[in-house]
Design a protein around this motif. Sequence first.
Motif, PDB file in Angstrom:
ATOM      1  N   ARG A  67      35.639  28.286  35.530  1.00 34.03           N
ATOM      2  CA  ARG A  67      34.614  28.952  36.331  1.00 34.03           C
ATOM      3  C   ARG A  67      35.235  29.920  37.334  1.00 34.03           C
ATOM      4  NH1 ARG A  67      28.977  28.648  37.511  1.00 34.03           N
ATOM      5  NH2 ARG A  67      28.692  30.396  38.915  1.00 34.03           N
ATOM      6  N   ALA A  68      36.389  29.576  37.870  1.00 36.45           N
ATOM      7  CA  ALA A  68      37.059  30.470  38.817  1.00 36.45           C
ATOM      8  C   ALA A  68      37.417  31.797  38.148  1.00 36.45           C
ATOM      9  CB  ALA A  68      38.304  29.800  39.396  1.00 36.45           C
ATOM     10  N   ALA A  69      37.828  31.750  36.885  1.00 34.91           N
ATOM     11  CA  ALA A  69      38.156  32.984  36.160  1.00 34.91           C
ATOM     12  C   ALA A  69      36.899  33.825  35.937  1.00 34.91           C
ATOM     13  CB  ALA A  69      38.833  32.651  34.832  1.00 34.91           C
ATOM     14  N   PHE A  70      35.779  33.167  35.627  1.00 35.64           N
ATOM     15  CA  PHE A  70      34.531  33.906  35.479  1.00 35.64           C
ATOM     16  C   PHE A  70      34.136  34.556  36.804  1.00 35.64           C
ATOM     17  CE2 PHE A  70      29.997  34.133  36.264  1.00 35.64           C
ATOM     18  CZ  PHE A  70      29.640  35.086  35.324  1.00 35.64           C
ATOM     19  N   ASP A  71      34.199  33.784  37.887  1.00 36.54           N
ATOM     20  CA  ASP A  71      33.846  34.321  39.202  1.00 36.54           C
ATOM     21  C   ASP A  71      34.744  35.503  39.570  1.00 36.54           C
ATOM     22  OD1 ASP A  71      31.823  32.437  39.424  1.00 36.54           O
ATOM     23  OD2 ASP A  71      32.997  31.087  40.702  1.00 36.54           O
ATOM     24  N   ALA A  72      36.038  35.399  39.229  1.00 35.44           N
ATOM     25  CA  ALA A  72      36.967  36.495  39.506  1.00 35.44           C
ATOM     26  C   ALA A  72      36.586  37.733  38.690  1.00 35.44           C
ATOM     27  CB  ALA A  72      38.400  36.067  39.202  1.00 35.44           C
ATOM     28  N   HIS A  73      36.112  37.536  37.473  1.00 35.61           N
ATOM     29  CA  HIS A  73      35.645  38.657  36.650  1.00 35.61           C
ATOM     30  C   HIS A  73      34.410  39.294  37.288  1.00 35.61           C
ATOM     31  CE1 HIS A  73      33.836  40.914  33.378  1.00 35.61           C
ATOM     32  NE2 HIS A  73      32.769  40.142  33.476  1.00 35.61           N
ATOM     33  N   ARG A  74      33.401  38.485  37.540  1.00 34.95           N
ATOM     34  CA  ARG A  74      32.121  38.989  38.058  1.00 34.95           C
ATOM     35  C   ARG A  74      32.283  39.674  39.415  1.00 34.95           C
ATOM     36  NH1 ARG A  74      28.809  34.347  39.658  1.00 34.95           N
ATOM     37  NH2 ARG A  74      30.280  34.554  41.371  1.00 34.95           N
ATOM     38  N   ASP A  75      33.109  39.118  40.273  1.00 31.00           N
ATOM     39  CA  ASP A  75      33.253  39.635  41.631  1.00 31.00           C
ATOM     40  C   ASP A  75      34.435  40.595  41.793  1.00 31.00           C
ATOM     41  OD1 ASP A  75      31.095  38.002  42.302  1.00 31.00           O
ATOM     42  OD2 ASP A  75      32.405  36.342  42.897  1.00 31.00           O
ATOM     43  N   GLY A  76      35.234  40.731  40.733  1.00 30.03           N
ATOM     44  CA  GLY A  76      36.461  41.512  40.831  1.00 30.03           C
ATOM     45  C   GLY A  76      36.253  43.016  40.819  1.00 30.03           C
ATOM     46  N   LYS A  77      37.291  43.708  41.240  1.00 29.99           N
ATOM     47  CA  LYS A  77      37.271  45.159  41.354  1.00 29.99           C
ATOM     48  C   LYS A  77      36.966  45.837  40.018  1.00 29.99           C
ATOM     49  CE  LYS A  77      40.098  49.043  42.982  1.00 29.99           C
ATOM     50  NZ  LYS A  77      38.916  49.847  43.244  1.00 29.99           N
ATOM     51  N   LEU A  78      37.544  45.362  38.942  1.00 28.05           N
ATOM     52  CA  LEU A  78      37.348  45.976  37.631  1.00 28.05           C
ATOM     53  C   LEU A  78      35.864  46.035  37.278  1.00 28.05           C
ATOM     54  CD1 LEU A  78      39.458  45.272  34.504  1.00 28.05           C
ATOM     55  CD2 LEU A  78      36.986  45.235  34.372  1.00 28.05           C
ATOM     56  N   PHE A  79      35.192  44.879  37.308  1.00 29.84           N
ATOM     57  CA  PHE A  79      33.775  44.837  36.946  1.00 29.84           C
ATOM     58  C   PHE A  79      32.916  45.523  37.997  1.00 29.84           C
ATOM     59  CE2 PHE A  79      29.586  42.741  36.931  1.00 29.84           C
ATOM     60  CZ  PHE A  79      29.160  43.152  35.687  1.00 29.84           C
ATOM     61  N   GLN A  80      33.177  45.309  39.260  1.00 28.36           N
ATOM     62  CA  GLN A  80      32.358  45.898  40.315  1.00 28.36           C
ATOM     63  C   GLN A  80      32.453  47.427  40.323  1.00 28.36           C
ATOM     64  OE1 GLN A  80      30.008  44.463  42.264  1.00 28.36           O
ATOM     65  NE2 GLN A  80      30.393  42.662  40.988  1.00 28.36           N
ATOM     66  N   ASP A  81      33.652  47.970  40.081  1.00 26.38           N
ATOM     67  CA  ASP A  81      33.795  49.428  39.984  1.00 26.38           C
ATOM     68  C   ASP A  81      33.032  49.965  38.782  1.00 26.38           C
ATOM     69  OD1 ASP A  81      35.379  49.403  42.248  1.00 26.38           O
ATOM     70  OD2 ASP A  81      37.250  49.865  41.198  1.00 26.38           O
ATOM     71  N   TRP A  82      33.143  49.266  37.642  1.00 30.96           N
ATOM     72  CA  TRP A  82      32.428  49.680  36.437  1.00 30.96           C
ATOM     73  C   TRP A  82      30.918  49.656  36.707  1.00 30.96           C
ATOM     74  CZ3 TRP A  82      28.642  47.560  33.519  1.00 30.96           C
ATOM     75  CH2 TRP A  82      28.356  48.194  32.302  1.00 30.96           C
ATOM     76  N   LEU A  83      30.452  48.578  37.308  1.00 31.05           N
ATOM     77  CA  LEU A  83      29.027  48.430  37.583  1.00 31.05           C
ATOM     78  C   LEU A  83      28.524  49.531  38.514  1.00 31.05           C
ATOM     79  CD1 LEU A  83      26.601  46.634  36.988  1.00 31.05           C
ATOM     80  CD2 LEU A  83      27.238  45.253  38.974  1.00 31.05           C
ATOM     81  N   ALA A  84      29.296  49.886  39.519  1.00 31.35           N
ATOM     82  CA  ALA A  84      28.898  50.950  40.442  1.00 31.35           C
ATOM     83  C   ALA A  84      28.703  52.278  39.705  1.00 31.35           C
ATOM     84  CB  ALA A  84      29.938  51.108  41.549  1.00 31.35           C
ATOM     85  N   ARG A  85      29.524  52.511  38.669  1.00 32.93           N
ATOM     86  CA  ARG A  85      29.419  53.761  37.900  1.00 32.93           C
ATOM     87  C   ARG A  85      28.273  53.744  36.892  1.00 32.93           C
ATOM     88  NH1 ARG A  85      34.817  52.665  37.478  1.00 32.93           N
ATOM     89  NH2 ARG A  85      34.682  52.279  35.246  1.00 32.93           N
ATOM     90  N   HIS A  86      27.883  52.556  36.401  1.00 34.55           N
ATOM     91  CA  HIS A  86      26.960  52.496  35.267  1.00 34.55           C
ATOM     92  C   HIS A  86      25.661  51.733  35.510  1.00 34.55           C
ATOM     93  CE1 HIS A  86      30.018  54.362  32.825  1.00 34.55           C
ATOM     94  NE2 HIS A  86      30.883  53.469  33.251  1.00 34.55           N
ATOM     95  N   LEU A  87      25.451  51.243  36.705  1.00 34.66           N
ATOM     96  CA  LEU A  87      24.256  50.447  36.986  1.00 34.66           C
ATOM     97  C   LEU A  87      22.966  51.188  36.630  1.00 34.66           C
ATOM     98  CD1 LEU A  87      23.003  47.854  38.126  1.00 34.66           C
ATOM     99  CD2 LEU A  87      23.131  48.898  40.395  1.00 34.66           C
ATOM    100  N   HIS A  88      22.952  52.502  36.799  1.00 34.06           N
ATOM    101  CA  HIS A  88      21.748  53.288  36.517  1.00 34.06           C
ATOM    102  C   HIS A  88      21.287  53.188  35.060  1.00 34.06           C
ATOM    103  CE1 HIS A  88      24.951  55.999  35.187  1.00 34.06           C
ATOM    104  NE2 HIS A  88      24.032  56.626  34.473  1.00 34.06           N
ATOM    105  N   LEU A  89      22.146  52.705  34.179  1.00 28.42           N
ATOM    106  CA  LEU A  89      21.803  52.593  32.752  1.00 28.42           C
ATOM    107  C   LEU A  89      21.054  51.314  32.423  1.00 28.42           C
ATOM    108  CD1 LEU A  89      25.237  53.723  31.280  1.00 28.42           C
ATOM    109  CD2 LEU A  89      23.154  55.110  31.537  1.00 28.42           C
TER     110      LEU A  89
END
Length: 119
Positions: A67-89
């Motif tokens: 679960r810690a690895a999942f949380d690190a994915h969901r809250d991490g820079k990689l996913f959060q940066d991607w989400l900031a760029r593509h959330l509008h989709l």
Amino acid sequence: MISIVTKWWHVEGKREEAVAALKDLVELVRNGEPDTYMYCLHTAVVDGSLPPPTPNELIFLGAWKDRAAFDAHRDGKLFQDWLARHLHLFVRNGGKLYVSAEFADRFSGFVRGEAIGGC
């Protein structure tokens, strides 16, 4: 290991752009998150599905070390940066990505090599 089935919905008319963005996300996760064991995305198939999904539904099947690895994915820079760029989709609720998610603890099963090539 912890697994998850997540559903997202792309904005009407944005299917191709959303799928392309998600393919990029898969490569980012593959190369940047070694504790992500499986990250497979699917478009919904309406014919034969019960209940039938909406045509804009996207399905994630994922597995992480814990679960810690999942949380690190969901809250991490990689996913959060991607989400900031593509959330509008994607469909949002209160300005945030709208998802359904179900965690699962695998107790049996297998993945054939042929399935790996498709992910």
